[in-house]
Design an enzyme around this catalytic site. Structure first.
Site, PDB file in Angstrom:
ATOM      1  N   PRO A   2       0.838  -1.208   0.000  1.00 16.85           N
ATOM      2  CA  PRO A   2       0.000   0.000   0.000  1.00 16.85           C
ATOM      3  C   PRO A   2       0.873   1.259   0.000  1.00 16.85           C
ATOM      4  CG  PRO A   2      -0.635  -1.515   1.765  1.00 16.85           C
ATOM      5  CD  PRO A   2       0.661  -2.002   1.205  1.00 16.85           C
ATOM      6  N   GLU A   3       0.657   2.116  -0.981  1.00 19.25           N
ATOM      7  CA  GLU A   3       1.401   3.369  -1.081  1.00 19.25           C
ATOM      8  C   GLU A   3       0.519   4.503  -0.561  1.00 19.25           C
ATOM      9  OE1 GLU A   3       4.471   3.774  -1.938  1.00 19.25           O
ATOM     10  OE2 GLU A   3       5.025   1.913  -2.945  1.00 19.25           O
ATOM     11  N   HIS A  91      -5.924 -14.366   8.179  1.00 19.88           N
ATOM     12  CA  HIS A  91      -5.064 -13.187   8.359  1.00 19.88           C
ATOM     13  C   HIS A  91      -5.802 -11.973   8.923  1.00 19.88           C
ATOM     14  CE1 HIS A  91      -1.983 -15.455   6.367  1.00 19.88           C
ATOM     15  NE2 HIS A  91      -2.769 -15.641   5.321  1.00 19.88           N
ATOM     16  N   ARG A 110       1.332 -10.709   5.740  1.00 19.48           N
ATOM     17  CA  ARG A 110       2.782 -10.744   6.025  1.00 19.48           C
ATOM     18  C   ARG A 110       3.136 -10.139   7.384  1.00 19.48           C
ATOM     19  NH1 ARG A 110       5.967  -9.074   0.706  1.00 19.48           N
ATOM     20  NH2 ARG A 110       7.697  -9.760   2.017  1.00 19.48           N
TER      21      ARG A 110
END
Ligand SMILES: [Zn+2]
Length: 273
Positions: A2-3, A91, A110
């Site tokens: 994500p930017e 997750h 992650r």
């Protein structure tokens, strides 16, 4: 990853659902993110009300009267709004339930993201206090960049990706902005003219704004099961196009690792080296 535009999209997507809403419960299924989620998070949050949702760099700041919840999406994190409870998947690490029964769910395969709590002004938090200006603010200008670049022989691409210089210019945006400004990514930062810095800042702003706008088009899906922010993939002219012809001159695009990041550029159109 994500930017900044995805984080901005996330902010606008979740804010209307959680702002001015009281927190009923906090469920942490997996506290081990990049740093452990504070064990007293529920104690701090339950009964508290989110006053505002803001963004600084890629941090989301959910402010309450007693402190600020700081959320970072890391490499693979996402937030979504559940209008009613759904069984958590593997997750889905954190749920924050609000008085209107809406749930803010944090998912991160992650686990490089972060969920932290601070009672100090978040601007002074150790993760935030050394950050450079926001790219879309007036403080970020060609003149500002030129000042910072004095005596800096760093490659311009690494220079603009440095969070202490300016936040939120990730690899995609640095690559695209340098192409638009016709600047070779390896040009030493201190050799660029003010005019070039003006162009570069202009294109960074244009490209980020365009990307945020595109993320905005998917906001209506934010509370859907697959409500992921929109990614800016259809408009990329150089990023991810190594060896394909340059859209301006037709030369196959070159690729090189600069500061550990893969960089695609046109050796003909982008000059300055
Ligand atoms: Zn070219």
């Amino acid at each position: 990853m994500p930017e900044l535009p995805e984080v901005e999209t996330t902010k606008s997507g979740i804010a209307p659902y959680i702002q001015e809403k009281k927190i009923l419960s906090v469920t942490v299924r997996h506290p081990r993110l990049r740093w452990p989620i504070p064990s007293d998070l529920a104690k701090q949050l339950v009964g508290n009300t989110i006053l505002s949702v803001e963004r600084r760099a890629k941090y989301l700041l959910c402010k309450t009267i007693t402190g600020t919840l700081i959320i970072h999406l890391g490499m693979s994190g996402s937030l979504r709004i559940l209008l009613k409870f759904q069984p958590p998947q593997k997750h889905d690490h954190v749920d924050i339930e609000f008085a209107n029964k809406i749930i803010l769910r944090y998912t991160d395969p992650r686990r490089f993201g972060a969920i932290l709590w601070t009672t100090e002004d978040p601007k002074n938090h150790s993760l935030l206090k050394h950050l450079g200006p926001e790219p879309l603010s007036k403080d970020f200008s060609g003149k500002y960049l030129a000042n910072c670049a004095q005596k800096k022989t760093t490659a311009i691409k690494s220079f603009i990706m440095d969070n202490k210089i300016v936040v939120g210019v990730g690899n995609i945006y640095a690559t695209e902005a340098l192409f638009a400004a016709k600047i070779h990514p390896l040009t030493p930062a201190n050799t660029l003219s003010l005019e070039k810095f003006n162009q570069l800042t202009k294109f960074i702003k244009i490209i980020l704004k365009k990307s945020i706008k595109q993320g905005g088009t998917t906001l209506k899906d934010f509370s859907q099961a697959d409500g992921k922010p929109g990614y800016f993939v259809n408009n990329l002219l150089v990023y991810g196009r190594a060896n394909l012809p340059c859209i301006t001159c037709g030369t196959p695009l070159a690729t090189k690792r600069i500061g550990q990041r893969s960089s695609v550029f046109c050796e003909v159109c982008q000059t300055g080296l």
